[in-house]
Design an enzyme around this catalytic site. Sequence first.
Site, PDB file in Angstrom:
ATOM      1  N   LYS A  31     118.626  -6.305  43.292  1.00 10.35           N
ATOM      2  CA  LYS A  31     119.053  -7.404  44.034  1.00 10.35           C
ATOM      3  C   LYS A  31     120.047  -6.921  45.000  1.00 10.35           C
ATOM      4  O   LYS A  31     120.361  -7.597  46.108  1.00 10.35           O
ATOM      5  CB  LYS A  31     119.747  -8.458  42.961  1.00 10.35           C
ATOM      6  CG  LYS A  31     118.793  -9.231  42.252  1.00 10.35           C
ATOM      7  CD  LYS A  31     119.141 -10.546  41.567  1.00 10.35           C
ATOM      8  CE  LYS A  31     118.087 -11.228  40.932  1.00 10.35           C
ATOM      9  NZ  LYS A  31     118.542 -12.208  39.915  1.00 10.35           N
ATOM     10  N   ASP A  39     115.611 -12.567  29.273  1.00  8.49           N
ATOM     11  CA  ASP A  39     116.019 -12.852  30.713  1.00  8.49           C
ATOM     12  C   ASP A  39     115.715 -14.662  30.984  1.00  8.49           C
ATOM     13  O   ASP A  39     116.885 -15.066  31.570  1.00  8.49           O
ATOM     14  CB  ASP A  39     115.155 -11.975  31.781  1.00  8.49           C
ATOM     15  CG  ASP A  39     115.717 -12.032  33.206  1.00  8.49           C
ATOM     16  OD1 ASP A  39     116.913 -12.496  33.381  1.00  8.49           O
ATOM     17  OD2 ASP A  39     114.909 -11.766  33.862  1.00  8.49           O
ATOM     18  N   HIS A  74     109.932  -6.057  34.250  1.00  2.48           N
ATOM     19  CA  HIS A  74     110.605  -7.339  33.537  1.00  2.48           C
ATOM     20  C   HIS A  74     110.304  -8.620  34.071  1.00  2.48           C
ATOM     21  O   HIS A  74     110.532  -9.647  33.344  1.00  2.48           O
ATOM     22  CB  HIS A  74     111.994  -7.140  33.327  1.00  2.48           C
ATOM     23  CG  HIS A  74     113.070  -7.373  34.821  1.00  2.48           C
ATOM     24  ND1 HIS A  74     112.814  -6.520  35.743  1.00  2.48           N
ATOM     25  CD2 HIS A  74     113.443  -8.610  35.011  1.00  2.48           C
ATOM     26  CE1 HIS A  74     113.814  -7.310  36.526  1.00  2.48           C
ATOM     27  NE2 HIS A  74     114.134  -8.512  36.273  1.00  2.48           N
ATOM     28  N   HIS A  75     109.564  -8.829  35.244  1.00  2.24           N
ATOM     29  CA  HIS A  75     109.004 -10.171  35.779  1.00  2.24           C
ATOM     30  C   HIS A  75     107.644 -10.120  35.484  1.00  2.24           C
ATOM     31  O   HIS A  75     106.821 -10.991  35.825  1.00  2.24           O
ATOM     32  CB  HIS A  75     109.470 -10.415  37.007  1.00  2.24           C
ATOM     33  CG  HIS A  75     110.970 -10.787  37.141  1.00  2.24           C
ATOM     34  ND1 HIS A  75     111.290 -12.173  36.638  1.00  2.24           N
ATOM     35  CD2 HIS A  75     112.033 -10.395  37.408  1.00  2.24           C
ATOM     36  CE1 HIS A  75     112.723 -12.203  36.877  1.00  2.24           C
ATOM     37  NE2 HIS A  75     113.027 -11.010  37.145  1.00  2.24           N
ATOM     38  N   HIS A 119     118.969  -4.481  34.828  1.00  2.00           N
ATOM     39  CA  HIS A 119     117.752  -4.956  35.308  1.00  2.00           C
ATOM     40  C   HIS A 119     117.644  -5.330  36.374  1.00  2.00           C
ATOM     41  O   HIS A 119     116.641  -5.472  37.041  1.00  2.00           O
ATOM     42  CB  HIS A 119     117.091  -5.618  33.964  1.00  2.00           C
ATOM     43  CG  HIS A 119     117.552  -7.252  34.002  1.00  2.00           C
ATOM     44  ND1 HIS A 119     118.746  -7.221  33.158  1.00  2.00           N
ATOM     45  CD2 HIS A 119     117.324  -8.145  34.514  1.00  2.00           C
ATOM     46  CE1 HIS A 119     119.028  -8.707  33.212  1.00  2.00           C
ATOM     47  NE2 HIS A 119     118.027  -9.131  34.076  1.00  2.00           N
ATOM     48  N   ASP A 120     118.828  -6.031  36.897  1.00  5.04           N
ATOM     49  CA  ASP A 120     118.332  -6.517  38.065  1.00  5.04           C
ATOM     50  C   ASP A 120     119.272  -5.987  39.362  1.00  5.04           C
ATOM     51  O   ASP A 120     119.688  -6.410  40.362  1.00  5.04           O
ATOM     52  CB  ASP A 120     119.325  -8.114  38.108  1.00  5.04           C
ATOM     53  CG  ASP A 120     118.306  -9.217  37.490  1.00  5.04           C
ATOM     54  OD1 ASP A 120     117.147  -9.295  37.640  1.00  5.04           O
ATOM     55  OD2 ASP A 120     118.954 -10.066  37.181  1.00  5.04           O
TER      56      ASP A 120
HETATM   57 FE   LIG Z   1     115.101  -9.910  37.365  1.00  4.91          FE
END
Ligand SMILES: [Fe+2]
Length: 187
Positions: A58, A136, A107-108, A54-55
Amino acid sequence: MEGAINTIAKIVETKDPYTSGHQQRVSKLAETIARKMKLPQEKIEGIRISSLVHDVGKISVPAEILNKPIKLTEIEFNLIKDHSQAGYDILKSIKFPWPIEKIVLQHHERLDGSGYPRGLKGEDIIIEARIIGVADVVEAMSSHRPYRPALGVDAALEEISKNKGILYDPEAVDICIKLVREKGFEF
Ligand SMILES: [Fe+2]
């Protein structure tokens, strides 16, 4: 498929050591919440798999910002926020049997529309993303970050319970609190 997902996870974890372990712990918690919510098996699997990457967005954030030991400026925080869209862009070209890129993109997002990147509200946010959103926050607040020490599990549960139905999916929050408090869930 599993191998491809693990490779993607490894790439971002190499760049950001704080993502290492985070994605796996979020995956474990989100999958357990989804199971308790009795979601269909294929949605549970989609949640487990997308949490693991999910990240990934980044990767597009400069390492100096990801590892900055002091509080981020607004500009830096906005760069970090780009990771949802960046993750979507990275994942969209692979044909997965689950809507992974959409889950990662959302997801945010938060129920009241205060999330990012789109400011989606309520059920416009897919259930998979609403569950990962809860897992999260709980994992992130329970863990140490370069710019702050761990805030602790109690603070994490307080945050989701205070904002239940406002920011976070109410059913996912209730189940998450029960899992940690009564069932002794550990990451
Ligand atoms: Fe995230």
